[in-house]
Enzyme design. Sequence first.
Site, PDB file in Angstrom:
ATOM      1  N   ARG A 139     -20.267  11.870 -25.378  1.00 24.94           N
ATOM      2  CA  ARG A 139     -21.105  12.188 -24.155  1.00 24.94           C
ATOM      3  C   ARG A 139     -21.647  10.792 -23.535  1.00 24.94           C
ATOM      4  O   ARG A 139     -21.839  10.123 -24.389  1.00 24.94           O
ATOM      5  CB  ARG A 139     -22.059  13.114 -24.859  1.00 24.94           C
ATOM      6  CG  ARG A 139     -21.612  14.350 -25.357  1.00 24.94           C
ATOM      7  CD  ARG A 139     -22.747  15.298 -26.011  1.00 24.94           C
ATOM      8  NE  ARG A 139     -22.396  16.507 -26.376  1.00 24.94           N
ATOM      9  CZ  ARG A 139     -22.280  16.914 -27.660  1.00 24.94           C
ATOM     10  NH1 ARG A 139     -22.225  15.786 -28.626  1.00 24.94           N
ATOM     11  NH2 ARG A 139     -21.627  18.074 -28.020  1.00 24.94           N
ATOM     12  N   LYS A 163     -25.868  16.116 -30.635  1.00 22.18           N
ATOM     13  CA  LYS A 163     -26.986  16.962 -30.250  1.00 22.18           C
ATOM     14  C   LYS A 163     -27.532  17.554 -31.757  1.00 22.18           C
ATOM     15  O   LYS A 163     -26.788  17.733 -32.774  1.00 22.18           O
ATOM     16  CB  LYS A 163     -26.205  18.102 -29.564  1.00 22.18           C
ATOM     17  CG  LYS A 163     -25.948  17.658 -28.056  1.00 22.18           C
ATOM     18  CD  LYS A 163     -25.835  18.948 -27.389  1.00 22.18           C
ATOM     19  CE  LYS A 163     -25.701  18.599 -26.054  1.00 22.18           C
ATOM     20  NZ  LYS A 163     -24.966  19.841 -25.000  1.00 22.18           N
ATOM     21  N   HIS A 234     -18.802  12.778 -17.876  1.00 20.08           N
ATOM     22  CA  HIS A 234     -18.229  14.129 -18.571  1.00 20.08           C
ATOM     23  C   HIS A 234     -16.804  14.223 -17.939  1.00 20.08           C
ATOM     24  O   HIS A 234     -16.059  14.980 -18.588  1.00 20.08           O
ATOM     25  CB  HIS A 234     -19.153  15.362 -17.957  1.00 20.08           C
ATOM     26  CG  HIS A 234     -18.816  16.715 -18.515  1.00 20.08           C
ATOM     27  ND1 HIS A 234     -18.814  16.974 -19.876  1.00 20.08           N
ATOM     28  CD2 HIS A 234     -18.048  17.577 -17.968  1.00 20.08           C
ATOM     29  CE1 HIS A 234     -18.603  18.094 -19.869  1.00 20.08           C
ATOM     30  NE2 HIS A 234     -17.838  18.765 -19.121  1.00 20.08           N
ATOM     31  N   ARG A 237     -14.470  12.467 -20.533  1.00 23.23           N
ATOM     32  CA  ARG A 237     -14.746  13.593 -21.740  1.00 23.23           C
ATOM     33  C   ARG A 237     -13.848  14.771 -21.575  1.00 23.23           C
ATOM     34  O   ARG A 237     -13.086  14.928 -22.790  1.00 23.23           O
ATOM     35  CB  ARG A 237     -16.161  13.816 -22.241  1.00 23.23           C
ATOM     36  CG  ARG A 237     -16.382  14.816 -23.331  1.00 23.23           C
ATOM     37  CD  ARG A 237     -17.756  14.859 -23.555  1.00 23.23           C
ATOM     38  NE  ARG A 237     -18.275  16.219 -24.242  1.00 23.23           N
ATOM     39  CZ  ARG A 237     -18.469  15.934 -25.577  1.00 23.23           C
ATOM     40  NH1 ARG A 237     -18.203  14.776 -26.248  1.00 23.23           N
ATOM     41  NH2 ARG A 237     -18.647  16.806 -26.362  1.00 23.23           N
ATOM     42  N   HIS A 260     -18.770  19.532 -31.307  1.00 28.71           N
ATOM     43  CA  HIS A 260     -19.091  20.854 -30.867  1.00 28.71           C
ATOM     44  C   HIS A 260     -19.509  21.673 -32.232  1.00 28.71           C
ATOM     45  O   HIS A 260     -18.812  21.616 -33.237  1.00 28.71           O
ATOM     46  CB  HIS A 260     -18.097  21.570 -30.219  1.00 28.71           C
ATOM     47  CG  HIS A 260     -18.002  21.155 -28.765  1.00 28.71           C
ATOM     48  ND1 HIS A 260     -16.910  21.388 -28.150  1.00 28.71           N
ATOM     49  CD2 HIS A 260     -18.815  20.566 -27.947  1.00 28.71           C
ATOM     50  CE1 HIS A 260     -16.836  20.867 -27.060  1.00 28.71           C
ATOM     51  NE2 HIS A 260     -17.928  20.491 -26.544  1.00 28.71           N
ATOM     52  N   TYR A 269     -14.449  24.596 -23.296  1.00 29.98           N
ATOM     53  CA  TYR A 269     -14.325  23.238 -22.631  1.00 29.98           C
ATOM     54  C   TYR A 269     -12.839  22.636 -22.159  1.00 29.98           C
ATOM     55  O   TYR A 269     -12.843  22.091 -21.335  1.00 29.98           O
ATOM     56  CB  TYR A 269     -14.830  22.279 -23.619  1.00 29.98           C
ATOM     57  CG  TYR A 269     -15.346  20.827 -23.172  1.00 29.98           C
ATOM     58  CD1 TYR A 269     -16.183  20.854 -22.341  1.00 29.98           C
ATOM     59  CD2 TYR A 269     -14.344  19.862 -23.738  1.00 29.98           C
ATOM     60  CE1 TYR A 269     -16.608  19.435 -21.948  1.00 29.98           C
ATOM     61  CE2 TYR A 269     -14.633  18.546 -23.176  1.00 29.98           C
ATOM     62  CZ  TYR A 269     -15.762  18.516 -22.379  1.00 29.98           C
ATOM     63  OH  TYR A 269     -16.011  17.023 -22.022  1.00 29.98           O
TER      64      TYR A 269
END
Length: 306
Positions: A139, A163, A234, A237, A260, A269
């Site tokens: 990211r 995250k 992105h 990615r 994830h 995705y």
Amino acid sequence: MIIEDFLNYLQNEKRASPNTVRSYATDLYQLKEALGKDPAQATLPEIRLYLAKLAQKISRASLARKLSSFKAYFRFLKKNNKLNDERLLFLKGPKLERKLPRVLNVDEVFAMLEKPTGDDFLALRDKAILEILYGAGLRVSELASLSIDDVLLDLQVFRIKGKGGKERLTPFGQKAKTALLTYLEAREKLLKRKKKETRHLFLNVRGKPLSSRSIHRIVKKYALYLGLPEVSPHTLRHSFATHLLEAGADLRVIQEMLGHARLATTQRYTHLDFSRLARVYDDSHPRAKRSKKNEGNNDYRRKKRR
């Protein structure tokens, strides 16, 4: 103070990213200003009226994002017995058309990675950034926050804090390693010249940490050189994940590399194109027996992509 309590909860307990905390704060303080009181005291009709007014000014996607902020706050209030109207927990947002992010083909990615040329600091830095974004699928926020200590060169692995503060190890290839080594030499010379010290990996020409916004601009610049509009970090990615999937990589391996939490996120995705579906069918199904004509069409599709 209730909104501030929620933001502290996001930051310290949920370990949300700084960008997420800022977005939630903006949404909630705008709502507080519009209502003239803390949203904790709001009723369902008041929130619906506010959302209806917003719908005339912003896109469905933006409206859905703001509603997500509100509902997270309402759930926090419910948990702490401070929610005035529990019907707010069941607010529904606009239906969104689910679009796959743009993905570049291999030739487009390779052309983009070769675009930074020269041996000056900016060219070497940009080369390393592009190689890492595509070579490790990071990211943009993860790339911007990398420090020297997060780079395990001998193992060709990055230590990533994703995250929610979750750490993972993400491998990178030889091309990315070569670009990174060359950049590190230029980085060291820059810091000596500027008489500065920092552990941040990617820097601007003043020796300060490079922001996510600056990385966006760098990627967009090289994409536009090649006539590729609407390309972002992105995009690289997503291209990383898609190309791995097309080459036969296991979905759970890709999930781990992308960071994830749920496999379902990875499934949304990534996507399979028809040529891969047809190839898997031909190779796997005992009753396939596809005609030579169809096989030729599939070969043509593969060559065209190369």
